[in-house]
Write an enzyme that holds these catalytic residues in place. Structure first.
Site, short mmCIF file in Angstrom:
data_model
loop_
_atom_site.label_atom_id
_atom_site.label_comp_id
_atom_site.label_asym_id
_atom_site.label_seq_id
_atom_site.Cartn_x
_atom_site.Cartn_y
_atom_site.Cartn_z
N SER A 1 0.82 -1.20 0.00
CA SER A 1 0.00 0.00 0.00
C SER A 1 0.86 1.26 0.00
CB SER A 1 -0.90 0.01 1.23
OG SER A 1 -1.50 1.27 1.34
N ARG B 1 2.24 9.15 -7.74
CA ARG B 1 2.82 7.86 -8.11
C ARG B 1 3.86 7.95 -9.22
NH1 ARG B 1 -2.51 3.83 -8.17
NH2 ARG B 1 -2.78 3.87 -5.93
#
Lengths: 249, 216, 646
Positions: free
Chosen positions: C293, C339
């Protein structure tokens, strides 16, 4: 490290099957068990033999596809799925027996691949809440006490891998069935069908030729998701209550 | 589906009987008078509402029915388990992870217990088997029998089987009747072990008392 | 570059209604033709795939009374790879009263997609998100709750509102099980016929309409022909073209690629999402990558040694010899940059030779400071399950030694082109979930994949497919229909070919090599030179594959090597198109970073004037030039901006 594997080979459903010995060399301790089988399969293929068939998909311990009995224990020596078992759990020179789940309800399709359709049919019998799309009230219309929600979640983590059946001396599928009964039975949304659900699911379980539960506890001990044994007792409570209140057998 | 519940309920009846039976056995320490009176009293219990031996027969019928139902359910489940993993689909290597020896011996242990009960009835109830000499006095039957070492040994073996059977049986009955809840499993297992130890030891005290000459 | 593709006529989404954005979905639902309930049982729909988008659609269409036939390659519909999604699902419920709204979710998604998605579609997605949560709760999905019994939410992926619903780290599993149970209920009711262990290998197009599929029974090898009035592909993404990805081993592009070959346009194939926090590769036997995660970046600090080739134990490297590069380059966002930025920065430091672990492909994610600051028990409570997972896979204890992480391919935003109705360019062929290109633009926000899959399956498709089906049922067909026979024969011929090559290399060795090419040249950073080299090498490798692959066994049995061979063969063709798409898009946007298009600070630089369009590709033959059709993107509601995380 070098490993000796004794693997169950069975060409098809009707073939008799036998254990076959293979050597796997240069196994890294960081390999997963399935990656070690990949290495074996690459070698078998290049040698012109058929690779060993085994079920697997996500390889991160959540889809429930993989599962073999390793040295007599479902999913092997760690309490996890076969894909999350690593070769560091073994030693150089080990002899490892690899067999499929064995139960009449899980017939072998090929090598280590079995048919677990019986689990789907148990869910079809009642492992759902009837909530057709579009009929739902607002999600906050019905609060759920956290303790119930947590218990429902614990049961809902079942991945349907079938290790419980493989490990059970009676080849019973009761832990799987109980996990679904408990998941749905703990939630207010699951109440209207609760009494009928447990009876229908247990009936289907029995029809699929699973054995009966005798509370030995091997299922919970190998469950990669740690579904506790008392889940089965919860099913029994629901079942007795349901039968007592006149639900048909 | 109701088989397992039937098994649990009949098992529970048999356990209650065993506890009462064990309690009665301990009366042997009260001497011949007390023991024989207790035995006779069992036959008179419930009079005059019930005829002589009326209560005893009701109990015998209930017990026999329980044993039959228990055995029928057990055999049916046993056969189902065999069908669920038929010959040709057994493991070459199978290890248990945590199962108790008691759970392992349930089925054959149950058979041993049945054979023992027959032997026991022939011995101390009908007295057709009478090692050490027959007698009309229950007290004397006990004393005559248990002065012989191999009779005691046979009871030790049988009661060990009973003990193991109870160890898993009590736990399993509670679980089947829905009594196992989160966090309770450990204590249930301790209770099952404790109870089966009490019953086994309780039953073994009189034979050893006789063998060691504490009861004559 | 024009030698690689041909530019064709522009394309337009004809189905999207005009007018105020918040009324468009209502308008479309109203204008779509309805099917009388009595007529529904005369109409049949084939659905390929049983993940969130497929299972939910099959259950919902079954409930509506259509005759549904569903296929999955797994042994049970419950195992589709949606099950592996960890984080959560977004919904504009505003249960937190923190200023969230449908409009804000819409805005965040358009911006997160780097202005390469359609406003109409995204707005509808945000509208429907609300209903998804209601539906799932009614089905018994055990979302996390607070002590008061109400649903818990968290903030996810750097957004400022808490709109993510979750079920511990297993949200995908719980949502999929909910959809699966609804599906099994319809199977029991007889409205859905389920075929497990069946793989779609060809689409049947008759008179320009999608009318059926050819599937292979993966147990018996039988090639079966199935017809229907409409076909829905819900077969997921194509990240496995990289061999190593967080996808399941069986995930493949075959269903969508076969449809593409039959005329469905493939949109934006180069948009690939690469997730920064995965467990690095440990050896060349590695078969898959595992995601951890992203929440780890909230408290962990990312660093590499300052000196290249420093292979000391990380605990022996003194503070002043460490480079906390994200904190250095992006002082305001630090370790929490989006990201793609985090991924690319990791690649850059590894390219400089400062990577750690086997092969130098990893960076440290260090919790030593967090443990000092929060205490061990607090770290354990917050991240314990992730640390356990890391330890199980790597055998290292992350409480003592810093974790090693590396980016991995995670999700593909591209897919078959669909209109507002989710219909592809082949009438009667609908595409849902990750298999289509529709809602995420060039980059998907965290917790939005589950939302889109379920939106498509539960609410969008069941309200649009009726518009098409209302003109059915279509002419009944049988196996002798020329188009069906031809499709089945083509499938058999291809299988025979794969089995008869009998060369010297295994399927996996080809797949791994293809994956390396794609990762090196069409991964986190793409350049004109690299992509050209990649195309050349892919073509060579594809030729070698067809001459030198070794597939043992026969068709008439469970044959996993044969299954893989067919999938890899399609990946070769897809890979080439991905590279062509990446090559033609000479800008950086979202999950597509072109080395030639960056700001002075090394940030992605879009060229909205030239590239604000969807690139929809038409197949013209293997190795032939594909035809590019552009769909222009217009932004009426959200102003296009360059992002900055400095």
């Amino acid at each position: 490290m070098n490993i000796t594997l004794r693997v169950w080979r069975q060409k098809s459903r009707d073939d008799e099957g036998r254990m076959v010995t293979y050597q796997v060399e240069d196994v890294s301790p960081d390999m997963s068990f399935l990656e070690m089988l990949d290495v074996l399969n690459e070698k078998l293929t290049l040698d012109g033999h058929e690779p060993v068939a085994f079920d697997h998909d996500c390889r991160e311990g959540i889809c429930g596809a993989c599962g073999v009995v390793i040295n007599g224990v479902a999913h092997g020596p760690e309490t996890t799925t076969t894909c999350q078992l690593h070769m560091r759990s073994f030693k150089d020179g080990d002899v490892i027996d690899v067999e499929p789940w064995r139960a009449k309800a899980f017939p072998v399709i090929k090598d280590l691949v079995v048919d677990r359709g019986a689990f789907d049919r148990i869910i079809q019998a009642g492992g759902y809440i009837s909530a057709p799309t579009g009929t739902a009230p607002d999600a906050h219309a019905m609060p759920v006490p956290k303790a119930d929600a947590d218990r429902a979640f614990d049961a809902a983590t079942c991945i349907g891998c079938g290790a419980c059946v493989a490990a059970c001396p009676n080849a019973s599928g009761m832990l799987f069935t109980a996990a679904k009964v408990t998941h749905l039975g703990m939630l207010p949304q699951g109440q209207p069908e609760r009494a009928a659900r447990v009876v229908k699911m247990v009936n289907q379980h029995d029809e699929e030729d699973f054995g009966g539960c005798t509370n030995i506890g091997e299922c919970a001990a190998v469950c990669p998701k740690g579904i506790p044994l008392d889940t089965i007792s919860q099913l029994n409570r629901d079942l007795l209550g349901s039968l007592a209140s006149g639900n048909p057998k | 589906m109701a088989l397992k519940a039937a098994m649990a309920v009949t098992g529970a009846i048999l356990v209650l009987f065993l506890i009462a039976h064990m309690y009665g056995n301990l009366m042997i320490f009260g001497g011949p008078q007390t023991f024989d009176t207790y035995s006779a009293h069992l036959r008179e219990l419930g009079e005059p509402m019930l005829p002589y031996e009326g209560f005893l027969w009701i109990m015998r019928v209930v017990l026999l029915a329980s044993v039959l139902v228990h055995a029928y359910a057990a055999v049916t489940l046993w056969m189902r388990a065999r069908r669920a993993r038929p010959a040709g689909q057994r493991y070459h290597t199978k290890k248990s992870v945590q199962r108790s020896y008691a759970s392992y011996t349930m089925r054959w242990g149950g058979v041993v217990v049945v054979l023992f009960v027959i032997y026991h009835i022939l011995h101390l109830t009908t007295n057709d088997i009478a090692p050490g000499g027959a007698s009309a006095s229950p007290y004397e039957r006990v004393v005559n029998g248990f002065q012989i070492w191999w009779v005691v040994l046979s009871y030790v073996i049988a009661l060990a089987a009973v003990g193991f059977h109870l160890r898993h049986g009590i736990w399993s009955a509670v679980a089947t009747l829905g009594g196992n809840r989160a966090g309770r499993q450990r204590s249930l297992n301790i209770i099952a072990t404790g109870l089966s130890l009490v019953v086994t030891i309780g039953f073994l005290i009189p034979p050893f008392a006789v063998l060691l000459g504490l009861v004559k | 570059m024009t030698e690689l593709y041909i530019e064709g006529a522009p394309i337009k989404d004809e189905k999207a209604p005009e007018g105020p954005i918040e009324q468009r979905w209502d308008k479309r639902r109203f204008s779509a033709k309805l099917v009388n309930p009595a007529n529904r049982r005369k109409l049949s729909v084939i659905i390929v795939g049983t993940g969130l988008a497929g299972a939910s659609a099959a259950a919902t269409l079954g409930e509506a009374g259509y005759q549904v036939t569903s296929f999955c390659y797994q042994d049970s519909p419950r195992r589709a790879h949606s099950i592996a999604a960890q984080g959560g699902i977004n919904a504009a419920k505003n249960y937190r009263n923190d200023g969230d709204s449908i409009y804000r979710l819409f805005y965040d998604t358009v911006k997160g997609g780097d202005f390469r998605s359609r406003e109409s579609n995204v707005y509808r997605l945000a509208q429907v998100s609300v209903e998804i949560i209601d539906q799932c709760v009614a089905q018994g999905v055990p979302f996390a709750r607070e002590y008061g019994g109400l649903l818990d939410n968290r903030s996810f992926g750097g957004v400022q509102v808490s709109r993510t619903f979750y079920a511990r780290g297993q949200t995908g599993q719980q949502l999929l099980i909910g959809a699966y149970q609804a599906l099994e209920r319809q199977i029991a009711a007889g409205t859905v016929r389920m075929h497990t262990r069946h793989e779609m290998l060809e689409l049947i197009v008759v008179d320009g309409r999608a009318r059926g599929v050819i599937v292979r029974d993966m147990v018996s090898g039988e090639i079966e022909t199935h017809f229907a009035d409409a076909v829905v592909l819900a077969s997921g993404g194509y990240g496995n073209v990289f061999f190593l990805s967080t996808n399941a081993m069986g995930c493949n592009v075959t269903a969508t690629w076969r449809a593409h070959r039959k005329g469905a346009l493939f949109a934006n194939p180069c948009y690939t999402q690469i997730h920064p926090t995965c467990i690095p590769v440990s050896g060349d036997y590695q078969s898959k990558l595992t995601l951890m995660s992203e929440s780890l970046r909230n408290d962990g600090r990312i660093w590499v040694p300052k000196e290249a080739g420093d292979d000391r134990d990380p605990r022996q490297i003194p503070e002043e010899e460490r480079d906390y590069y994200l904190e250095r380059i992006y002082p305001s966002f630090g370790n929490l940059v989006p990201r793609d930025i985090a991924s690319r920065a990791a690649k850059n430091v590894c390219d400089e030779g400062r990577g750690v672990g086997p092969g130098g492909l990893g960076v440290y994610l260090d919790f030593a400071d967090a443990i000092k600051r929060m205490g061990l028990p607090a770290v354990e409570a917050k991240y314990g399950n992730l640390f356990d997972m890391y330890q199980r896979i790597t055998g290292e204890n992350p409480y003592e030694v810093p974790m090693r992480i590396y980016p991995a391919v995670h999700y593909t935003m591209g897919g078959l082109w669909v209109d507002y109705d989710l219909q592809s360019t082949i009438p009667g062929l609908f595409v849902t979930g990750e298999a289509n290109f529709s809602d995420h633009g060039a980059n998907r926000l965290g917790a939005s994949a589950l939302m889109q899959g379920l939106a498509d399956g539960y609410f969008v498709l069941p309200n649009t497919i009726n518009d098409y089906l209302a003109s059915g049922p279509f002419e009944s067909l049988d196996e002798n229909t020329p188009e069906a026979k031809e499709a089945a024969d083509a499938v058999r011929a291809r299988i025979d070919k794969l089995l008869s090559v009998n060369g010297n290399r295994t399927v996996d060795s080809f797949h791994k090599e293809l994956g390396h090419i794609m990762w090196d040249y069409c991964g986190m950073e793409r350049s004109e030179e690299g992509l050209r080299k990649a195309i050349e090498r892919i073509r060579e490798l594809r030729d070698e594959f067809w001459q030198n692959v070794k597939v043992t066994g026969t068709n008439e049995e469970l044959n996993q090597a044969l299954e893989k061979a067919g999938r890899v063969a399609d990946f070769f063709e897809l890979a080439e198109l991905m590279c062509i798409d990446a090559l033609h898009r000479r800008e950086s946007c979202g999950g597509h970073f072109r080395a030639e298009s960056q700001t002075e600070d090394g940030e992605a630089l879009r060229h909205d004037d030239e590239f604000a369009y969807v690139a929809a590709w038409e197949f013209t033959g293997t190795g032939e030039q594909p035809v590019l059709h552009k769909e222009n993107l217009e932004y009426e509601y959200v102003e296009m901006k360059q992002r900055s995380y400095k």
